[in-house]
Design an enzyme around this catalytic site. Sequence first.
Site, PDB file in Angstrom:
ATOM      1  N   LEU A  85      -2.420   8.068   2.911  1.00 21.20           N
ATOM      2  CA  LEU A  85      -2.186   7.591   4.271  1.00 21.20           C
ATOM      3  C   LEU A  85      -1.514   6.230   4.256  1.00 21.20           C
ATOM      4  O   LEU A  85      -1.627   5.473   3.290  1.00 21.20           O
ATOM      5  CB  LEU A  85      -3.514   7.491   5.033  1.00 21.20           C
ATOM      6  CG  LEU A  85      -4.334   8.776   5.168  1.00 21.20           C
ATOM      7  CD1 LEU A  85      -5.619   8.495   5.934  1.00 21.20           C
ATOM      8  CD2 LEU A  85      -3.528   9.870   5.852  1.00 21.20           C
ATOM      9  N   LYS A 115     -13.728   4.902   5.250  1.00 14.95           N
ATOM     10  CA  LYS A 115     -12.899   5.332   4.124  1.00 14.95           C
ATOM     11  C   LYS A 115     -13.653   5.023   2.830  1.00 14.95           C
ATOM     12  O   LYS A 115     -13.771   3.872   2.424  1.00 14.95           O
ATOM     13  CB  LYS A 115     -11.550   4.620   4.137  1.00 14.95           C
ATOM     14  CG  LYS A 115     -10.567   5.113   3.082  1.00 14.95           C
ATOM     15  CD  LYS A 115      -9.215   4.424   3.244  1.00 14.95           C
ATOM     16  CE  LYS A 115      -8.209   4.970   2.242  1.00 14.95           C
ATOM     17  NZ  LYS A 115      -8.593   4.661   0.857  1.00 14.95           N
ATOM     18  N   GLU A 171     -14.353  12.883  -1.471  1.00 15.16           N
ATOM     19  CA  GLU A 171     -14.250  11.665  -2.273  1.00 15.16           C
ATOM     20  C   GLU A 171     -15.506  11.541  -3.126  1.00 15.16           C
ATOM     21  O   GLU A 171     -16.624  11.400  -2.603  1.00 15.16           O
ATOM     22  CB  GLU A 171     -14.116  10.455  -1.356  1.00 15.16           C
ATOM     23  CG  GLU A 171     -13.557   9.229  -2.024  1.00 15.16           C
ATOM     24  CD  GLU A 171     -12.033   9.228  -2.098  1.00 15.16           C
ATOM     25  OE1 GLU A 171     -11.486   8.243  -2.630  1.00 15.16           O
ATOM     26  OE2 GLU A 171     -11.398  10.200  -1.642  1.00 15.16           O
ATOM     27  N   LYS A 311      -7.423  -1.315   6.296  1.00 15.37           N
ATOM     28  CA  LYS A 311      -8.037  -1.966   5.140  1.00 15.37           C
ATOM     29  C   LYS A 311      -8.682  -3.292   5.554  1.00 15.37           C
ATOM     30  O   LYS A 311      -8.039  -4.129   6.193  1.00 15.37           O
ATOM     31  CB  LYS A 311      -6.986  -2.220   4.044  1.00 15.37           C
ATOM     32  CG  LYS A 311      -6.431  -0.953   3.402  1.00 15.37           C
ATOM     33  CD  LYS A 311      -7.533  -0.189   2.693  1.00 15.37           C
ATOM     34  CE  LYS A 311      -7.007   0.979   1.890  1.00 15.37           C
ATOM     35  NZ  LYS A 311      -6.441   0.590   0.607  1.00 15.37           N
TER      36      LYS A 311
END
Length: 662
Positions: A85, A115, A171, A311
């Site tokens: 992404l 995430k 994940e 982030k």
Amino acid sequence: MLDLQQAKKRMEELTALVEDYSYWYYVMDNPKVEDYEYDRLYHELLDLEEQFPELQSPNSPTQRVGGKTLNTFEEVRHEVQMGSLQDVFSTEEVAAFGQRVKEELPQAQFVVEPKIDGLSVSLEYRDGEFVRGSTRGDGFVGEDVTQNLRTIRSIPLRLKDPIPFLEVRGEVYMPRESFEKVVAQQELSEEQPFKNPRNAAAGSLRQKDPKVTAKRYLDIFVFNVQQIEGKELLGHKESLDYLKEQGFHVIPSYLLCSEIEPAVREIEAIGQRRGEYPFDIDGAVVKVDNFSQREELGSTSKFPKWAIAFKYPPEEKNTKLLDIEIKVGRTGALTPTARFEPITLAGTTVSRAVLHNQDFIDQREIAVGDIITVRKAGEIIPEVVAVAEHKGENPVFQIPRVCPSCGSEVVRDKEAAVLRCENVSCPAQVLRNLIHFASRDAMDIEGLGPALLEALLQREMIASPADLYHLKQEEVAAIDRMGEKSAANLMAAIDRSRGNDLGRVIFALGIRGIGQRSAILLSQHFGTMDSVMAANVEEINAIDGFGEIMAQSVVDFFAGENNRLQVQRLKDAGVNMTCLNKPQSKVLEGLVFVLTGTLPTMSRNEAKEIIENLGGKVSSSVSKKTSYVVAGEEAGSKLTKAQELGVPILDEAGLLTLTQGQ
């Protein structure tokens, strides 16, 4: 005694019960039964599988402990690309993303979720059965790690609905608690510790021996449906709800938002509570919910237009340095650790950080009482960045010149910025020496971990590696949590280690500066321990791959009376003292190789071992003396330099052909 049909029926009942109890324990974190009851059913199933091996399923709960060691990881081509992404770093960029989506699709809704900072994998199911798991790789081609993924207990081995086909993306991560345990063991063994949970998860999942993976307590969050047959899903939230029903550990706290503003608020809320999670996150993801709308939005050449990854910035805080404590390692190295007033970083409370050595302290002019700036490297390991303010009159801290454990005078290592206690009987070094001796790369004594070694030391049952070979099974069985079976297994592992090759024995002794490869070279060159012990610096230095400092380290070690006594005691206990693994061929002798990029079926370390075992040499840089460059995917500047110099270039297949002398 059950007949075949009765056994089959009972095994099906037990499998269903164990799977259900595992789901409630590992996925829902809400155990249905006590551990004793779970263990009783599990072992009943295990016993029946031993009696009726023809009835054992590869997806049995008993198969999670790890299967046979793998030689290579097979290549897997992803039918649906496992893409990445676009990263954004401000809430303004998130708002702009939402505005672009709404301009094109006014009815679009967004799903916001944490995430997870881990390793992306694909899980495939046919007729409800788990059949294959693979790493993301480059998004198009990954590696088959099915056996290792089976060891992760939150991965369902069969679905509630036996639909024809399902591929999901998840994940794999290492929970913080597991990471701290693994790092503590690595530090005790003086191994290079993992830098963060993500590296730990990646390294653990790619172990050639699934049993090692099984001991790392990995977990997984599933967050996407890649392909599905037999069920129609219209949106992302609906798919996550469905996956949860099927027994998957799905991504936590996913939220559906009609507008981008509440999505931004949720990103901020996730950031505030990220330290409360028992795992690491490195951001938050915003996705358009509806699958058909995703197709309308499409993708750029690099990223989908229907999702972004936000982030979070690293967090730094100032605190007061209260003290600097000194720890003595296995090789006698004195390591300073800062103890400061507790602060909260990335949601967890920290009060200690390693200061490495005197040079590190001098460069930052660190004194007890200073206000220091601390952050978490990789969001997990605290590190001192700088001194924010000097307080008081204390001078820059100096590591003491006597060992805090035994009082012996310490010396500065000529080749490293460390102070070292050279007393081999120093109490602080004994446990770490034993851990190293029993470790997998040394004597490989399975079941002899740090906790058991510490228990043996506390009971004064051992004081040195040679004492391990004089343990009594009944005395070991009396230790808490051992018992007769565990003690018998340990004694068998200790007995097996007597037959190890001399190279392992030399490495296990813990000679400073002598790693696995150097120990093997000593073994192969001299043939016996007596010859190694009798060798002088010139003779050892003559071995290709050795230098004068390493040679002197070997000579100094065997000059020690206590060390020679330990070797004699090992010999008296029946430990092998001769080389059993002499190289079979010198087909690559005189050739110099440089390895670059990612090879398809082996790691660079494995390729290096093959080359060196056949007499070749591996260099880290390309020059006119380089015989071959072995290049894999994403080879960088070394490949370019080889092309400029006209150095021959091999792929993995070419290297293997060369090793056969063709």
